[in-house]
Design a protein around this motif. Structure first.
Motif, short mmCIF file in Angstrom:
data_model
loop_
_atom_site.label_atom_id
_atom_site.label_comp_id
_atom_site.label_asym_id
_atom_site.label_seq_id
_atom_site.Cartn_x
_atom_site.Cartn_y
_atom_site.Cartn_z
N PHE A 1 1.05 -1.12 0.04
CA PHE A 1 0.10 0.10 0.01
C PHE A 1 0.93 1.21 0.08
N THR A 2 0.92 2.11 -1.11
CA THR A 2 1.52 3.25 -1.18
C THR A 2 0.86 4.47 -0.67
N LYS A 3 -0.54 4.40 -0.41
CA LYS A 3 -1.21 5.29 0.27
C LYS A 3 -2.40 4.91 1.15
N ARG B 1 -13.69 12.66 1.73
CA ARG B 1 -12.95 11.80 0.56
C ARG B 1 -11.78 10.98 1.28
N LEU B 2 -11.79 9.58 1.06
CA LEU B 2 -10.80 8.84 1.69
C LEU B 2 -9.98 8.18 0.41
N GLY B 3 -8.73 8.19 0.50
CA GLY B 3 -7.66 7.63 -0.72
C GLY B 3 -6.92 6.42 -0.20
N CYS B 4 -6.89 5.67 -1.11
CA CYS B 4 -6.08 4.33 -0.79
C CYS B 4 -5.29 3.92 -2.11
N ALA B 5 -4.13 3.57 -2.24
CA ALA B 5 -3.28 3.21 -3.58
C ALA B 5 -2.63 2.00 -3.24
N HIS C 1 0.13 -0.37 -10.38
CA HIS C 1 -0.14 0.54 -9.23
C HIS C 1 -1.52 1.25 -9.68
N TRP C 2 -2.23 0.97 -8.69
CA TRP C 2 -3.56 1.49 -8.80
C TRP C 2 -4.00 2.43 -7.65
N GLU C 3 -4.96 3.46 -7.93
CA GLU C 3 -5.45 4.20 -6.56
C GLU C 3 -7.02 4.23 -6.76
#
Length: 881
Positions: free
Chosen positions: A25-27, A41-45, A77-79
């Motif tokens: 997990f990069t984010k 808003r919540l983000g995850c990568a 690599h996806w977000e």
């Protein structure tokens, strides 16, 4: 720590060795604190996956959404993001994202969304009823965030003291008059004001009103009345004073009746008599004044006695007959005539009617050797006959008397002789049985032993005679209808009691059938205070009505039995029904969330319950049957979890005659009754549709009480203003639209049960599990174009391709909610989540944003308290209804 680190390194090395890459997990989502109504808003990568399958979770439950987008940040690599346009209190909680890769689940770090706003009341002050000058406490509690929250009290428009931390208890030393009060809760975001409560001072109640006779059968009169102002204290009992008005006033013993219901049967009254009655009711303070007197007269009946002292005077010219007059109490009505019946030569002659207690018949000779008897008649009928009198001349009478004397003497001697002979035979027979030496002879001398029986027993004595329909005095049509469903009492064995109410009790029973097998059934045993054939006939008419129902969703009559009571002429009717293993639907729904071992009920199961009820009601409405008491408590669950509508047609008789009378609030299920029924006491199939909508709300809330916080007495005013039941938490819009359509103020605008069946069948089919198709994951951008619904995808004009089949399966199976428009918020709550189980609560207050174990334990305790409090409220409502 070193073994744990080596284990992690070993797992990563194996994954890298096998797959050639490592999932990282990069984010991660970050903690956010927002005000109510703002966007978040919540983000995850994640890196290391070829095709993204990233899922968002809230408080451990997966969030389903069809508008999730994935943005590529590079090779493998996806977000992805989770956003809420307008944050509400139920959105607060802990969020994280997960991705599954080659059977291993990877999770991001969790983040908290904390929703700030003005204080939220968790306990508002309630109305208080107390005695004058008696101290009492008021309680008010509110919570944030943000904390702290302070509470300020206002009593009678005057501030009471300084602000104090929440929760706050105000000690009031005592009041002598009614006063209004409320509390204010303040935090950094603003001020909230609680509901306004009232302190009522308990006083004497006012006199009862609307005292009247609602039923008069023979000498039994049923009274009803309505309580006046209760004095802000519950009425415990009412006093009934009855007096009979005749030549002199006669006061009958005073009666005390527990209330509610506000009903009493006066039994044992005299026929054709005038009575006066008045009622007073008593609360904690004392008795009310008596109501105005109600005057009534009991109906006429046939005379109790026959005219006495019938005599005659016979001459050549005429026959004179005289007899004694009956007293007023013996007549039991207004005398119409005396009926004179006579026979001559063994043949009955035409009866004669006379106004007075004498008759003059010309031609005395023609009545020689005739016999006469007389009876008194009222408008209802004629009473018993007097003993027959034989008309003979005086000389013949003396001779007849002497002849009668000799005949009587000879007859007495004959009877005495026969009795003597019988005694002699009996004595000899006793000697043979009790004198052992006269039966068994021995060579030597022996002592004679004899005895006399102290009591004889008949071991073959007859039991109580089986009750039959012929002995009830009911109509021949009703007997013919029930003849094939009458069950002999000897075939049933009653077991333990399943329930008890005003109508009587429901007991488990075993029924022996023709093939000697045993069937478990439920038996409704009516009250044992049946006093007339009319009561039995009314009960059996309803049972005869039930026997014609044949539908899997309508409970069917098995039979009727009659329990004969020792020393009583009339039996007790018993209605035999199928045994329902899982009991009533309301209790089942309550246990699913409030029982010792709660269990989840899927949305498809809840819709199935509604569909079963609608099918049963459609069957009844097609036969012009108005249920009038449809609710979850009157629906039963059999062994295969099929719902059957019950208590139709019997509700009016089972409870009481005033169960549906407008104004008897304690007997009205007002929270299920349609608006026009509350106003005009009119019941139609459309009013049953209204009750079905309320029953749907009960199902969706798992047995909550309708209109929480609204008193029974306030329901009519609440509805007339256009208010309706609020949408339950986690309830789909289309389900709420169906139930809301049932509450149209215009009855003709409500859907029919046939239409409701069609709507619920379509909804159930969309929720039915479909085989999951192994199709590539679709990436749908709902902001660019609208997505078709499940029905449109499956029912299109052309055959769906593989891609569309995958979409249909995803919509019908993975997402158990219907889609909204592209401009609406995609706010999916997890099915069976803990948040959905807290009725009326706010889930963000159950677990602290800190996420520590101590806070979670505290949150769980608050949840348990909420459930226990809700269960007590629902029990109170069931008892009141």
């Amino acid at each position: 720590m070193r073994p744990v680190l080596w284990a992690v390194v070993l797992i990563l090395w194996r994954l890298e060795k096998t797959c050639g890459s490592v999932v990282l997990f990069t984010k991660h989502p970050t903690n956010q604190t927002v005000s109510q109504g703002n966007a978040v808003r919540l983000g995850c990568a994640v890196q290391g996956v070829t095709e993204p399958d990233i899922a968002w979770l809230k408080d451990g439950e997966k969030l389903y959404s069809t508008d999730q987008m994935f943005i590529t940040l590079g090779e493998q690599h996806w977000e992805t993001f989770h956003s809420v346009k307008s944050v509400q209190q139920q959105d607060a909680g802990q969020y994280w994202c997960e991705v599954e890769f080659h059977g291993v689940m990877f999770s991001s770090e969790p983040a908290w969304i904390t929703v700030e706003g003005v204080p939220h009341f968790v306990q508002e002050p309630q109305d208080v009823a107390t005695f004058a000058s008696v101290s009492f406490n008021l309680t008010c509690a509110a919570i944030g965030p943000p904390e702290p929250v302070e509470v300020l009290w206002w009593l009678g428009g005057v501030q009471e003291g300084d602000p104090r931390p929440s929760p706050s208890v105000l000690q009031v030393q005592g009041m002598n008059s009614s006063v209004k009060f409320y509390c204010e809760a303040k935090n950094a975001r603003g001020v909230s004001v609680s509901r306004t409560g009232t302190v009522h001072i308990k006083v004497l109640p006012s006199a009862p009103v609307d005292l009247r006779v609602i039923r008069m059968v023979e000498n039994n009169v049923t009274l009803s009345w309505k309580p006046g102002f209760t004095g802000h204290s519950e009425l415990s009992y009412c006093i009934i004073q009855v007096s009979r008005r005749s030549a002199r006033r006669l006061d009958l013993p005073q009666q005390e009746v527990l209330v509610p219901p506000y009903l009493q049967v006066l039994s044992g009254l005299r026929s054709h008599s005038s009575y006066s009655v008045k009622v007073s009711c008593v609360n904690e303070v004392g008795p009310s004044p008596f109501s105005p007197c109600l005057h009534f007269q009991t109906p006429e009946s046939v005379p109790l006695e026959a005219p006495r002292n019938l005599t005659f005077d016979l001459s050549d010219q005429q026959l004179s007959l005289n007899w004694g007059k009956l007293q007023e109490d013996e007549l039991q009505g207004k005398l119409l005539a005396y009926k004179l019946q006579w026979t001559l030569g063994g043949e009955a002659q035409e009866p004669l009617l006379f106004k007075e207690n004498s008759a003059q018949l010309s031609g005395g000779g023609r009545f020689f050797n005739a016999s006469f008897q007389v009876s008194a008649c009222t408008a209802v009928g004629c009473g018993p006959w007097s003993p027959q009198v034989l008309v003979l001349p005086a000389s013949v009478q003396v001779q007849v008397r002497r002849t009668h004397m000799w005949v009587g003497l000879l007859l007495g001697l004959s009877v005495a002789t026969v009795i003597g002979l019988l005694l002699t035979v009996a004595a000899r027979h006793r000697v043979k049985e009790t004198n052992f030496s006269s039966v068994f002879k021995s060579p030597g001398p022996e002592i004679l032993v004899s005895f006399t029986a102290a009591r004889s027993f008949n071991r073959s004595g007859a039991d109580l005679q089986e009750s039959t329909l012929e002995s009830l005095g009911i109509s021949s049509d009703l007997k013919n209808k029930l003849q094939d469903v009458l069950i002999p009492e000897r075939l049933m064995t009653l077991g333990h009691m399943l329930g008890k109410g005003e109508f009587g009790s429901v007991r488990e029973a075993c029924l022996r059938v023709d093939d000697a097998s045993v069937q478990k059934v439920a038996v409704k045993v009516l009250k044992s205070d049946i006093t007339s054939s009319g009561d039995i006939e009314q009960c059996l008419k309803e049972a005869a009505h039930m026997k014609d129902f044949h539908h899997p969703n309508v409970i069917q009559l098995i039979g009727v039995s009659l329990h004969q009571r020792p020393g009583q002429r009339l039996p007790i009717p018993m209605v035999v029904l199928p045994f329902m293993k899982h009991g009533d639907l309301h209790t089942f729904l309550l246990l699913s969330r409030l029982g010792e071992q709660p269990f989840d009920l899927s949305l498809q199961t809840l819709v199935q319950f509604m569909l079963d009820i609608s099918r049963g009601m459609d069957y009844l409405s097609c036969r012009s049957i108005i249920h009038r008491d449809l609710a979850a408590r009157n629906c039963m669950l059999n062994e295969d979890m099929t719902v059957c509508v019950a208590d139709f047609g019997l509700s009016k008789k089972i409870y009481s005659g005033d169960y549906y009378r407008q104004g008897s609030v304690s007997k009205l299920p007002v929270k299920w009754i349609a608006l026009e029924s509350l106003a005009d006491n009119v019941y139609t199939t459309q009013s049953d549709v209204w009750a079905f909508g309320v029953t749907m709300w009960e199902v969706m809330t798992r047995g909550q009480t309708p209109y929480p916080g609204v008193e029974n007495s306030e329901i009519y005013e609440y509805l007339i203003k256009g208010e309706r039941l609020k949408k339950p938490p986690d309830c789909r819009d289309d389900i709420y639209d169906i139930m809301h359509s049932c509450w149209s103020p215009v009855p003709k605008c409500r859907p029919s049960f046939q239409h409701l069946v069609s709507q619920l069948e379509a909804l159930w089919l969309c929720l039915s599990p479909a085989p999951q198709l192994k199709e590539p994951l679709l990436y749908v951008n709902l902001e660019g174009e609208e997505q078709e619904s499940c029905r449109e995808v499956l029912g299109g004009a052309r055959a769906p391709g593989p891609e569309e089949q995958g979409m249909a399966a995803a919509l019908c199976w993975s997402v158990p909610w219907r889609q909204r428009g592209q401009d609406e918020e995609q706010d999916w709550l997890p099915l069976g989540s803990r948040a959905g189980m807290v009725s009326g609560g706010d889930y963000r207050y159950l677990i602290s944003p800190c996420g520590g174990p101590e806070e979670e334990e505290v949150g769980g305790g608050m949840m348990r308290d909420t459930l226990q409090e809700e269960l007590r409220d629902e029990d109170d409502d069931i008892i009141n209804v």
